[in-house]
Design a protein around this motif. Sequence first.
Motif, PDB file in Angstrom:
ATOM      1  N   ALA A  77       0.857  -1.188   0.000  1.00 12.86           N
ATOM      2  CA  ALA A  77       0.000   0.000   0.000  1.00 12.86           C
ATOM      3  C   ALA A  77       0.889   1.232   0.000  1.00 12.86           C
ATOM      4  O   ALA A  77       1.769   1.373   0.852  1.00 12.86           O
ATOM      5  CB  ALA A  77      -0.912   0.019   1.218  1.00 12.86           C
ATOM      6  N   ASP A  78       0.670   2.108  -0.976  1.00 15.68           N
ATOM      7  CA  ASP A  78       1.421   3.353  -1.094  1.00 15.68           C
ATOM      8  C   ASP A  78       0.544   4.467  -0.539  1.00 15.68           C
ATOM      9  O   ASP A  78      -0.426   4.886  -1.175  1.00 15.68           O
ATOM     10  CB  ASP A  78       1.786   3.595  -2.566  1.00 15.68           C
ATOM     11  N   LEU A  79       0.894   4.942   0.664  1.00 14.69           N
ATOM     12  CA  LEU A  79       0.043   5.897   1.384  1.00 14.69           C
ATOM     13  C   LEU A  79       0.355   7.323   0.957  1.00 14.69           C
ATOM     14  O   LEU A  79       1.510   7.723   0.879  1.00 14.69           O
ATOM     15  CB  LEU A  79       0.271   5.749   2.891  1.00 14.69           C
ATOM     16  N   ALA A  93       7.538  -1.688 -12.726  1.00 14.72           N
ATOM     17  CA  ALA A  93       8.791  -2.445 -12.651  1.00 14.72           C
ATOM     18  C   ALA A  93       8.612  -3.836 -12.058  1.00 14.72           C
ATOM     19  O   ALA A  93       9.418  -4.726 -12.336  1.00 14.72           O
ATOM     20  CB  ALA A  93       9.820  -1.669 -11.833  1.00 14.72           C
ATOM     21  N   CYS A  94       7.563  -4.013 -11.247  1.00 11.79           N
ATOM     22  CA  CYS A  94       7.372  -5.281 -10.511  1.00 11.79           C
ATOM     23  C   CYS A  94       5.965  -5.811 -10.783  1.00 11.79           C
ATOM     24  O   CYS A  94       5.059  -5.629  -9.951  1.00 11.79           O
ATOM     25  CB  CYS A  94       7.572  -5.057  -9.012  1.00 11.79           C
ATOM     26  N   PRO A  95       5.744  -6.455 -11.923  1.00 15.44           N
ATOM     27  CA  PRO A  95       4.384  -6.865 -12.287  1.00 15.44           C
ATOM     28  C   PRO A  95       3.760  -7.886 -11.334  1.00 15.44           C
ATOM     29  O   PRO A  95       2.538  -8.023 -11.298  1.00 15.44           O
ATOM     30  CB  PRO A  95       4.549  -7.442 -13.698  1.00 15.44           C
ATOM     31  N   ALA A  96       4.578  -8.590 -10.546  1.00 12.00           N
ATOM     32  CA  ALA A  96       4.023  -9.550  -9.583  1.00 12.00           C
ATOM     33  C   ALA A  96       3.577  -8.873  -8.290  1.00 12.00           C
ATOM     34  O   ALA A  96       2.939  -9.508  -7.446  1.00 12.00           O
ATOM     35  CB  ALA A  96       5.056 -10.631  -9.269  1.00 12.00           C
ATOM     36  N   LEU A  97       3.905  -7.604  -8.135  1.00 10.87           N
ATOM     37  CA  LEU A  97       3.564  -6.849  -6.927  1.00 10.87           C
ATOM     38  C   LEU A  97       2.174  -6.241  -7.074  1.00 10.87           C
ATOM     39  O   LEU A  97       1.896  -5.542  -8.041  1.00 10.87           O
ATOM     40  CB  LEU A  97       4.604  -5.742  -6.709  1.00 10.87           C
ATOM     41  N   GLU A  98       1.298  -6.506  -6.106  1.00 18.13           N
ATOM     42  CA  GLU A  98      -0.024  -5.872  -6.091  1.00 18.13           C
ATOM     43  C   GLU A  98       0.085  -4.560  -5.320  1.00 18.13           C
ATOM     44  O   GLU A  98       0.415  -4.565  -4.128  1.00 18.13           O
ATOM     45  CB  GLU A  98      -1.052  -6.786  -5.429  1.00 18.13           C
ATOM     46  N   VAL A  99      -0.191  -3.454  -6.000  1.00 12.97           N
ATOM     47  CA  VAL A  99      -0.016  -2.125  -5.415  1.00 12.97           C
ATOM     48  C   VAL A  99      -1.376  -1.461  -5.230  1.00 12.97           C
ATOM     49  O   VAL A  99      -2.161  -1.369  -6.182  1.00 12.97           O
ATOM     50  CB  VAL A  99       0.879  -1.241  -6.306  1.00 12.97           C
ATOM     51  N   PHE A 140      -1.779  -5.938   4.040  1.00 14.42           N
ATOM     52  CA  PHE A 140      -0.586  -5.655   3.238  1.00 14.42           C
ATOM     53  C   PHE A 140       0.689  -6.172   3.907  1.00 14.42           C
ATOM     54  O   PHE A 140       0.840  -6.101   5.121  1.00 14.42           O
ATOM     55  CB  PHE A 140      -0.471  -4.145   2.981  1.00 14.42           C
ATOM     56  N   ASP A 141       1.594  -6.662   3.069  1.00 18.82           N
ATOM     57  CA  ASP A 141       2.913  -7.095   3.544  1.00 18.82           C
ATOM     58  C   ASP A 141       3.806  -5.899   3.831  1.00 18.82           C
ATOM     59  O   ASP A 141       4.741  -5.988   4.633  1.00 18.82           O
ATOM     60  CB  ASP A 141       3.594  -7.975   2.488  1.00 18.82           C
ATOM     61  N   ALA A 142       3.546  -4.795   3.133  1.00 20.51           N
ATOM     62  CA  ALA A 142       4.360  -3.594   3.320  1.00 20.51           C
ATOM     63  C   ALA A 142       3.515  -2.373   3.012  1.00 20.51           C
ATOM     64  O   ALA A 142       2.589  -2.416   2.201  1.00 20.51           O
ATOM     65  CB  ALA A 142       5.592  -3.623   2.416  1.00 20.51           C
ATOM     66  N   ILE A 143       3.829  -1.284   3.711  1.00 22.53           N
ATOM     67  CA  ILE A 143       3.292   0.022   3.348  1.00 22.53           C
ATOM     68  C   ILE A 143       4.485   0.928   3.066  1.00 22.53           C
ATOM     69  O   ILE A 143       5.572   0.738   3.615  1.00 22.53           O
ATOM     70  CB  ILE A 143       2.394   0.623   4.453  1.00 22.53           C
ATOM     71  N   LEU A 161      -2.809  -1.353   8.650  1.00 28.85           N
ATOM     72  CA  LEU A 161      -2.903  -2.021   7.345  1.00 28.85           C
ATOM     73  C   LEU A 161      -1.923  -3.175   7.213  1.00 28.85           C
ATOM     74  O   LEU A 161      -2.062  -4.010   6.309  1.00 28.85           O
ATOM     75  CB  LEU A 161      -2.645  -1.011   6.219  1.00 28.85           C
ATOM     76  N   LEU A 162      -0.898  -3.233   8.093  1.00 26.47           N
ATOM     77  CA  LEU A 162       0.157  -4.229   7.953  1.00 26.47           C
ATOM     78  C   LEU A 162      -0.263  -5.581   8.502  1.00 26.47           C
ATOM     79  O   LEU A 162      -0.802  -5.691   9.599  1.00 26.47           O
ATOM     80  CB  LEU A 162       1.413  -3.759   8.689  1.00 26.47           C
TER      81      LEU A 162
END
Length: 213
Positions: A77-79, A93-99, A140-143, A161-162
Motif C-alpha cells: 500500500a502506497d500511502l 517495474a514489478c508486475p508480480a507486486l499488487e499495489v 498488506f505485507d508492506a506500506i 494495514l500491515l
Amino acid sequence: MTAPSPDPLRAALEAGLAALAQPAALAEPLLAYLALLVRWNATYNLTAVRDPLQMVTLHLLDSLALAPHVAGVARLADLGTGPGLPGIPLAIACPALEVTLVESNGKKARFLREAVRQLPLPNARVAESRAEALDLPGAFDAITARALATLADIIAVGGHLLAPGGRLLAMKGVLPESEIAALPAGWRVESIHPLQVPGLAAERHLVVVARDA
C-alpha cells in the motif's frame, strides 16, 4: 512550459535504468506514465515539479530506487501516493507486486484511475481514502510513504494495514535521527539503506520499520 523532445527524456531515463540495474524495456511504459503526468499536471497541479526532465530523476528514478527492496513483497500500500509515487513506477517495474494507491485528494485519485486504465496496470488499484480510514486491516505485507509525514505519523495512520510481520518502507532524505528516536512503543527500525538515485546529488535513505517481536 514546453516539454523537451522525447530523446533527452528517453536518454536520461535509460541511463538511470541502467545505473539502477533495471531493464531498458521499462522505459516505454514509464515514459507513457510521464507523458500522462505532464499533461494532467498542466491543469490539475498534481506535482510541484514542472520540468519533465526533472521528473525523470525526482519522480521516476527516485521511486525505482525502492524496487530492490520490495522483492518478495506480494501486497504493497502506497500511502498518500499523490500522482502515484512511488506506487506506479513500482507497479510497472514489478508486475508480480499488487499495489494499492491510497490517495484522498479527488483530482489526484482521478488521475491515478486514468493512469491505471491507460497504461494499463492490472496489478494496481486506487483507494480514494485517507490512510487511517482505509478499512483493510492486516491486508498488506508492506506500506510505503515517500513524503507523507514523520515515521510516527505514518505508523499512526497506516500501521493497522500491515499484516503480521509486515514492514513500513519509509523513503526519506537525510537520515531522520529524531524521527527514529520518536518511534512509538512496539515499533523498531529493522534496517536503514542509503539509496543511490541516478542524477540526484541529495541524500536519500530507506528506513525499514517493523513491529517488535
